[in-house]
Design a protein around this motif. Structure first.
Motif, short mmCIF file in Angstrom:
data_model
loop_
_atom_site.label_atom_id
_atom_site.label_comp_id
_atom_site.label_asym_id
_atom_site.label_seq_id
_atom_site.Cartn_x
_atom_site.Cartn_y
_atom_site.Cartn_z
N ASP A 1 0.56 -1.53 -0.39
CA ASP A 1 0.14 -0.25 -0.22
C ASP A 1 0.61 1.31 -0.25
O ASP A 1 0.73 2.09 1.03
N GLY A 2 2.02 1.17 -0.99
CA GLY A 2 2.76 2.03 -0.61
C GLY A 2 3.60 2.48 0.24
O GLY A 2 4.73 3.07 0.35
N ASP B 1 11.72 7.91 2.50
CA ASP B 1 11.54 8.31 1.44
C ASP B 1 12.50 8.13 0.29
O ASP B 1 12.50 7.17 -0.89
N TYR B 2 14.22 7.66 0.82
CA TYR B 2 14.64 6.18 0.21
C TYR B 2 14.30 5.35 -0.42
O TYR B 2 14.17 4.98 -1.32
N PHE B 3 13.36 4.77 0.17
CA PHE B 3 13.51 3.35 0.43
C PHE B 3 11.65 2.44 -0.67
O PHE B 3 11.45 2.08 -0.62
N ILE B 4 11.12 4.90 -0.50
CA ILE B 4 9.50 4.37 -1.57
C ILE B 4 10.62 3.97 -2.81
O ILE B 4 9.62 2.62 -3.38
N ASP B 5 10.92 3.99 -3.62
CA ASP B 5 11.70 4.66 -4.54
C ASP B 5 13.44 3.96 -5.55
O ASP B 5 13.26 4.20 -6.06
N GLY B 6 14.13 4.07 -4.24
CA GLY B 6 15.37 3.80 -4.51
C GLY B 6 16.28 4.96 -4.88
O GLY B 6 17.29 4.92 -5.81
N GLU C 1 17.14 -7.52 0.47
CA GLU C 1 17.13 -7.34 -0.78
C GLU C 1 15.22 -5.94 -0.98
O GLU C 1 14.48 -6.17 -0.22
N THR C 2 15.46 -5.27 -1.48
CA THR C 2 14.63 -4.30 -1.65
C THR C 2 13.68 -4.56 -3.37
O THR C 2 14.25 -4.92 -3.79
N HIS C 3 12.95 -3.90 -3.62
CA HIS C 3 12.09 -3.84 -4.78
C HIS C 3 13.09 -2.93 -5.75
O HIS C 3 12.38 -3.24 -7.32
#
Length: 471
Positions: free
Chosen positions: A269-270, A346-351, A385-387
């Protein structure tokens, strides 16, 4: 001589067995933790793997509490079962791919040569002495001595040189070189003869120091080359590989071992959701058979039962400390990683690297309440491991400074800006450090010249003179 009594008050901090176990386990990445648990299972008969992973009663038998066995030094009660890291399904390891071992590749090529076993042993020793980048940085005389002492293989300087020449014929081209010049020349020797190739060989053979210093006019004058001839020869050299060993990953080398992420970050959910996959880490419990030995020994006056109970008690203590240390490891790792995710939300939302905030170990220590040394142990050799990829936890830590607007920016952002400036410079007139300072200031990053020089070195960017290219 008279005797005198005196009192002295000292403060000393002693670590408990549980603390020692926890510290040791904190440092282990997930693969090493699995091996450590397997080792403990082999060495401590009181511990066993619980394959059913069921708490409470099993097969109608009651759970035995250690608190039922009382002596003056009674064992504190604790659960006889621990479920490591939740009840999630055990996924397979997610790893970076590992190619054929560099050494294996060379040994396989050696096997295709019909040479005496003695020479093959010498060549094998040479292959084992190569550095990760494919270079031989050992003196041949010392190799002769080392071979006799460590491998029991008697050889000579001439024979070692002969076998080195053989290894230098292997793929990748340049392997077995003793310095950069030899590495580049070995590769040129494999190329079809041409004017450009011959000129490249002359440059490396007769003008190597001028080549390293990029004194192109001196080279052209010494060898009688035109500017076009010099450019063509340099184009040949620049296509060569200065690190032939880097073409093949060495799965037996620490830098090329499989990397298993200790954490998994997903977007739900974002929002980033953190977890610690259990993989093949077994769930532990205390073998009830040994707990019953204590049960039976309670109140008994038989010496044999007392001795058996004492042995079991020691093993139970060890099992208790180990199980509790695993629990504390899990809690410490999750608390620390969650603090990092929250800090870098904020970084972990989109890298996006521009959202990576300056962060040092002290910042996470302040949030978690752990010592900086504890945070350091958690971060060391751990991956997530991230998206948007797999990263070492060390990647998220960097110092920072204020930009022209007064906002905090990370050194990673500063280095990225510096790299972009250098990438876009005119290579015939590379920017000096003073000019880089002015351009960084224009981007809002006010840095001292020595800071720019430090970041440039860390990025592997040579000085301006060494970045100069021919038109």
């Amino acid at each position: 001589m008279g005797l005198k009594l005196s009192q002295e008050l000292r403060l000393a901090q002693r670590l408990s067995p549980l603390q020692i176990q926890t510290i040791k386990l904190l440092e282990l990445p997930v693969q090493d933790l699995e091996q450590r648990i397997r080792k403990e299972l082999d060495e401590n008969p009181v511990l066993e793997e619980d394959r059913k992973a069921e708490d409470g009663e099993e097969n109608g038998q009651r759970e035995v509490s250690l608190s039922e066995y009382k002596e003056d030094d009674s064992i504190p009660s604790y659960k006889l079962y621990v479920n490591n890291q939740g009840r999630d399904e055990k996924p397979q390891y997610n790893t970076f791919s590992v190619k054929e071992s560099f050494s294996q590749s060379l040994l396989e090529q050696l096997g295709f040569h019909n040479i005496p076993d003695h020479e093959k042993a010498v060549a094998s020793f040479i292959i084992g002495s190569l550095d990760d980048d494919g270079y031989l940085r050992r003196d041949l005389d010392s190799l002769v001595d080392d071979m006799a002492f460590r491998a029991g293989v008697e050889s000579s300087y001439e024979e070692v040189l002969k076998m080195l020449r053989l290894v230098q014929e292997f793929e990748p081209a340049g392997v077995g070189a003793r310095d950069l010049r030899e590495c580049l020349l070995l590769q040129l020797d494999r190329m079809k003869s041409s004017a450009d190739t011959d000129n490249a060989r002359r440059i490396l053979t007769d003008c190597y120091q001028d080549f390293v210093a990029k004194h192109f006019p001196k080279i052209m004058q010494k060898l009688g080359l035109t500017q076009d001839g010099m450019k063509a020869a340099m184009a040949k050299i620049l296509k060569l590989n200065p690190s032939p060993g880097g073409q093949v990953d060495d799965s037996y080398n620490d830098q090329a071992q499989q990397v298993v992420p200790d954490f998994l970050l997903e977007l739900l959910d974002g929002e980033p959701k953190l977890s610690m996959p259990r993989y093949n880490i077994p769930e532990l419990r205390v073998n009830k058979k040994y707990a019953r030995i204590l049960d039976e020994a309670a109140g008994s006056n038989e010496r044999s039962k007392k001795e058996a109970a004492e042995f079991v008690k020691q093993k139970l203590d060890s099992a208790k400390w180990f199980i509790e240390a695993i629990k504390q490891r899990y809690n410490t790792l999750m608390t620390t990683m969650q603090a990092i995710v929250d800090y870098q939300h904020d970084y972990f939302i989109d890298g996006d690297e521009s959202n990576l905030r300056p962060m040092v170990l002290k910042d996470i220590a302040a949030v978690t309440g752990f010592d900086i040394s504890t945070i350091s142990r958690v971060v060391n050799s751990k991956y997530i491991e991230t998206h948007f990829g797999i990263y070492s936890l060390k990647y998220f830590f960097s110092e920072g400074m204020e930009n022209a607007d007064g906002d905090q920016v990370s050194t990673r952002e500063l280095k990225k800006a510096l790299q972009e400036i250098v990438d876009g410079e005119d290579k015939t007139r590379p920017l000096t450090d003073d000019e880089l300072v002015k351009l960084m200031t224009g981007k809002g990053y006010k840095l001292a010249r020595r800071t720019v020089a430090k970041y440039r070195d860390q990025l592997g960017i040579p000085k301006a003179r060494l970045r100069r290219e021919l038109v």
